[in-house]
Design a protein around this motif. Structure first.
Motif, mmCIF file in Angstrom:
data_model
loop_
_atom_site.group_PDB
_atom_site.id
_atom_site.type_symbol
_atom_site.label_atom_id
_atom_site.label_comp_id
_atom_site.label_asym_id
_atom_site.label_seq_id
_atom_site.Cartn_x
_atom_site.Cartn_y
_atom_site.Cartn_z
ATOM 1 N N LYS A 254 32.719 43.840 51.278
ATOM 2 C CA LYS A 254 33.439 44.976 50.708
ATOM 3 C C LYS A 254 34.917 44.960 51.075
ATOM 4 O O LYS A 254 35.790 45.184 50.224
ATOM 5 C CB LYS A 254 32.792 46.274 51.199
ATOM 6 C CG LYS A 254 33.458 47.546 50.711
ATOM 7 C CD LYS A 254 32.739 48.766 51.271
ATOM 8 C CE LYS A 254 33.434 50.062 50.880
ATOM 9 N NZ LYS A 254 32.722 51.238 51.465
ATOM 10 N N SER A 255 35.208 44.675 52.329
ATOM 11 C CA SER A 255 36.597 44.687 52.794
ATOM 12 C C SER A 255 37.430 43.611 52.105
ATOM 13 O O SER A 255 38.534 43.873 51.604
ATOM 14 C CB SER A 255 36.627 44.487 54.312
ATOM 15 O OG SER A 255 37.953 44.409 54.781
ATOM 16 N N ALA A 256 36.893 42.374 52.065
ATOM 17 C CA ALA A 256 37.632 41.280 51.424
ATOM 18 C C ALA A 256 37.759 41.515 49.924
ATOM 19 O O ALA A 256 38.789 41.181 49.315
ATOM 20 C CB ALA A 256 36.931 39.956 51.695
ATOM 21 N N ALA A 257 36.711 42.106 49.309
ATOM 22 C CA ALA A 257 36.772 42.400 47.874
ATOM 23 C C ALA A 257 37.889 43.388 47.571
ATOM 24 O O ALA A 257 38.604 43.253 46.569
ATOM 25 C CB ALA A 257 35.428 42.958 47.400
ATOM 26 N N ARG A 258 38.066 44.392 48.420
ATOM 27 C CA ARG A 258 39.155 45.365 48.226
ATOM 28 C C ARG A 258 40.513 44.703 48.412
ATOM 29 O O ARG A 258 41.472 45.026 47.698
ATOM 30 C CB ARG A 258 38.983 46.522 49.206
ATOM 31 C CG ARG A 258 37.843 47.464 48.824
ATOM 32 C CD ARG A 258 37.744 48.639 49.766
ATOM 33 N NE ARG A 258 36.754 49.608 49.292
ATOM 34 C CZ ARG A 258 36.435 50.721 49.941
ATOM 35 N NH1 ARG A 258 37.023 51.008 51.106
ATOM 36 N NH2 ARG A 258 35.534 51.551 49.438
ATOM 37 N N GLU A 259 40.602 43.780 49.368
ATOM 38 C CA GLU A 259 41.859 43.039 49.547
ATOM 39 C C GLU A 259 42.181 42.235 48.292
ATOM 40 O O GLU A 259 43.355 42.154 47.881
ATOM 41 C CB GLU A 259 41.756 42.097 50.747
ATOM 42 C CG GLU A 259 41.770 42.762 52.103
ATOM 43 C CD GLU A 259 41.748 41.731 53.223
ATOM 44 O OE1 GLU A 259 42.770 41.051 53.405
ATOM 45 O OE2 GLU A 259 40.709 41.601 53.899
ATOM 46 N N ASP A 261 41.301 42.980 45.297
ATOM 47 C CA ASP A 261 41.731 43.916 44.256
ATOM 48 C C ASP A 261 43.224 44.188 44.363
ATOM 49 O O ASP A 261 43.929 44.302 43.351
ATOM 50 C CB ASP A 261 40.955 45.236 44.375
ATOM 51 C CG ASP A 261 39.523 45.117 43.871
ATOM 52 O OD1 ASP A 261 39.246 44.170 43.104
ATOM 53 O OD2 ASP A 261 38.683 45.952 44.261
ATOM 54 N N ARG A 262 43.696 44.290 45.594
ATOM 55 C CA ARG A 262 45.130 44.574 45.818
ATOM 56 C C ARG A 262 45.983 43.318 45.654
ATOM 57 O O ARG A 262 47.179 43.418 45.332
ATOM 58 C CB ARG A 262 45.332 45.150 47.226
ATOM 59 C CG ARG A 262 44.681 46.517 47.441
ATOM 60 C CD ARG A 262 45.124 47.130 48.750
ATOM 61 N NE ARG A 262 44.681 46.367 49.906
ATOM 62 C CZ ARG A 262 43.549 46.583 50.550
ATOM 63 N NH1 ARG A 262 42.720 47.543 50.142
ATOM 64 N NH2 ARG A 262 43.230 45.851 51.596
ATOM 65 N N LYS A 263 45.363 42.164 45.894
ATOM 66 C CA LYS A 263 46.088 40.898 45.842
ATOM 67 C C LYS A 263 45.276 39.930 44.986
ATOM 68 O O LYS A 263 44.544 39.091 45.491
ATOM 69 C CB LYS A 263 46.262 40.352 47.265
ATOM 70 C CG LYS A 263 47.196 39.160 47.383
ATOM 71 C CD LYS A 263 47.340 38.783 48.855
ATOM 72 C CE LYS A 263 48.301 37.615 49.028
ATOM 73 N NZ LYS A 263 48.441 37.220 50.448
ATOM 74 N N PRO A 264 45.366 40.040 43.674
ATOM 75 C CA PRO A 264 44.494 39.298 42.744
ATOM 76 C C PRO A 264 44.495 37.789 42.975
ATOM 77 O O PRO A 264 45.530 37.180 43.264
ATOM 78 C CB PRO A 264 45.061 39.653 41.371
ATOM 79 C CG PRO A 264 45.707 40.979 41.580
ATOM 80 C CD PRO A 264 46.295 40.925 42.959
ATOM 81 N N PHE A 265 43.303 37.215 42.837
ATOM 82 C CA PHE A 265 43.093 35.782 43.028
ATOM 83 C C PHE A 265 42.599 35.204 41.706
ATOM 84 O O PHE A 265 41.694 35.757 41.077
ATOM 85 C CB PHE A 265 42.035 35.574 44.125
ATOM 86 C CG PHE A 265 41.608 34.148 44.324
ATOM 87 C CD1 PHE A 265 42.342 33.289 45.119
ATOM 88 C CD2 PHE A 265 40.435 33.668 43.732
ATOM 89 C CE1 PHE A 265 41.931 31.972 45.321
ATOM 90 C CE2 PHE A 265 40.015 32.362 43.926
ATOM 91 C CZ PHE A 265 40.767 31.512 44.729
#
Length: 389
Positions: A254-259, A261-265
Motif C-alpha cells: 500500500k505504501s509503495a503504491a501510494r508513492e 501514484d505521486r511519482k508515476p512509473f
C-alpha cells in the motif's frame, strides 16, 4: 529434436512426453515418471490439473489478451485476491509473464522511488534468466554471508557486525531470495536478514522479496519471507502461481503504491496484465485454499525431510536441507550424484541434478504413499553404488 535449440545446460532425457496427470508424466511407450521437480518447479498443483485447465478454457472463450485501452474484470478480482493473500491489502499488482520480469520491474520501481542506483542481494542468489542481471559492477552490492553460517553469535546478530557495516548507504533495494540460493536450498539466518532489512530501510531503500521459487506454498507458508521478520515493499511471484502457465506478478504494498501514484512509473510490455494469466492466478489461489495445500505442504515436507534424513550416511548422502516441499540432498561428489539421478530416471522418478546435490520440489498435492514410493526408489538407487572412493 534437430531444430530446437536447447541451452539450459541440462540434458534432454525424455524427448517425447505424450500425457500427464498429477505428479506423473508418460512417454510414448506408456512408461510413467513421478515428477519430483514439478517441471521447472512450476506445476505446484500437478500436471494437467483439470480445474485449472477448465478456468483457462473458460477465459479463452472470453478474452485472452488485452490492449492498452481495454481489459477484463478478472484482472481486478485476481489482483485483490493475491494482494490479500500476501497481506498487501489496498496494494497493487502487475501481471507479467516470467519471474525474471517480476524481479526486474520490482527492482526498477524501487530505483524509481528511492532515486538510488545500487541494488543489493546475497552472494548466492538467483535473480533472473540472464546471468548479467547481477554483476560485479558499481551498481550491485553482493553480500557474502558464508561467514554467518558458522558465526557463534548469529542469533544475537546486531548491526555492529563487520558484514553488515559494509552495506553501502546508497542501496536502492535489497532483493531477498528466502531459501532457494540458486537451487541449492540454503536458509540465511533470521537475525541477519532482519538486520539487513533494517539497515536498508533506515537508509531509505526498499525490500523486494523474490518469491519466484519459494512462494505459493513451496516452503509450507504462502511466501518464503514469512519465515523471517521482514515486511517487503515488493514481492515478485512466478512459477507455481501459474501451475505451468507462464504468468508472474509484481506485488506492491500500500505504501509503495501510494508513492507510485505521486511519482508515476512507466513500463509497457505486450503481455502485461493479460486476462488469461490473471484467471490462472485466481484459480490457483482458490484451489490451494480449498484443498488446504499450504498446511499440507508443511506436513508433507516434514515427512519427506524426515525420511530423507534417514538416508544420510555421510558416505553417499552427506546432508539434507529443506523447508516445506523445497528440499535438497547433498551427495559426496558429482559422479555419484549423476549416477543416482540417472538411476532414478530409469526407475521412473525425476529430480533436479544440481552438480553435487539432488533437488526435490514435488507438487503440493503429493501423498504420503507417493513420498514412501520415492524414498524406496532413492534407497534402491543408493544401494546400487558398489564402491565409494
Amino acid at each position: 529434436m534437430e531444430h530446437v535449440f536447447f541451452c539450459t545446460g541440462h540434458e534432454l532425457k525424455i524427448p517425447n512426453i505424450i500425457k500427464s496427470e498429477g505428479l506423473y508424466i508418460y512417454d510414448e511407450q506408456g512408461k510413467s515418471y513421478m515428477d519430483m521437480e514439478s517441471g521447472v518447479w512450476c506445476t505446484s498443483l500437478g500436471h494437467n490439473n483439470t480445474e485449472i485447465n477448465g478456468i483457462i478454457k473458460n477465459q479463452i472463450d472470453s478474452l485472452t489478451h488485452a490492449g492498452f485501452c481495454y481489459s477484463n474484470e478478472i484482472l481486478e478480482k485476481s489482483a485483490k485476491l493475491i494482494l490479500n493473500t500476501a497481506g498487501f491489502k489496498n496494494g497493487k499488482s502487475v501481471f507479467l509473464c516470467s519471474g525474471s520480469e517480476a524481479i526486474e520491474i520490482s527492482s526498477q520501481m524501487a530505483k524509481h522511488l528511492t532515486e538510488k542506483r545500487v541494488s543489493m542481494t546475497l552472494h548466492d542468489s538467483y535473480l533472473g534468466a540472464y546471468s548479467s542481471i547481477v554483476d560485479k559492477s558499481k551498481n550491485w552490492h553482493l553480500l557474502n554471508w558464508e561467514r554467518c553460517k558458522s558465526c557463534p553469535n548469529i542469533e544475537k546478530c546486531d548491526q555492529s557486525c563487520e558484514v553488515l557495516q559494509k552495506i553501502p548507504k546508497d542501496i536502492s533495494e535489497f532483493i531477498f531470495e528466502p531459501g532457494s540460493s540458486s537451487g541449492f536450498v540454503r536458509f540465511p539466518p533470521k537475525a541477519l536478514i532482519s538486520n539487513i532489512a533494517k539497515i536498508v530501510r533506515n537508509n531509505g531503500g526498499k525490500i523486494v522479496a523474490n518469491e519466484v521459487t519459494t512462494g505459493i506454498g513451496r516452503t509450507g507458508k504462502w511466501f518464503g519471507y514469512q519465515h523471517y521478520d521482514i515486511d517487503p515493499d515488493f514481492i515478485a511471484v512466478g512459477k507455481g502461481i501459474g501451475n505451468g502457465y507462464p504468468v508472474s506478478i509484481a506485488l506492491i504494498n500500500k505504501s509503495a503504491a501510494r508513492e507510485l501514484d505521486r511519482k508515476p512509473f512507466h513500463y509497457s510490455q505486450s503481455h502485461q496484465n493479460d486476462p488469461l494469466g490473471a484467471s490462472v492466478v485466481y484459480g490457483v489461489i482458490q484451489y490451494i485454499e480449498e484443498k488446504n495445500l499450504i498446511s499440507k505442504a508443511e506436513s508433507s515436507g516434514l515427512l519427506l525431510h524426515k525420511q530423507l534424513e534417514a538416508l544420510v550416511d555421510k558416505k553417499i548422502i552427506t546432508e539434507v536441507r529443506g523447508r516445506g516441499l523445497m528440499l535438497t540432498v547433498d551427495i559426496k561428489n558429482e559422479e555419484i550424484t549423476k549416477f543416482l539421478y540417472n538411476k532414478l530416471i530409469e526407475r521412473g522418478y525425476i529430480v533436479g541434478n544440481r552438480g553435487s546435490s539432488l533437488r526435490i520440489d514435488p507438487p503440493l498435492i503429493i501423498s504420503e504413499t507417493e513420498i514412501d514410493r520415492f524414498i524406496d526408489a532413492l534407497q534402491e538407487a543408493k544401494s546400487c553404488i558398489k564402491l565409494i572412493t
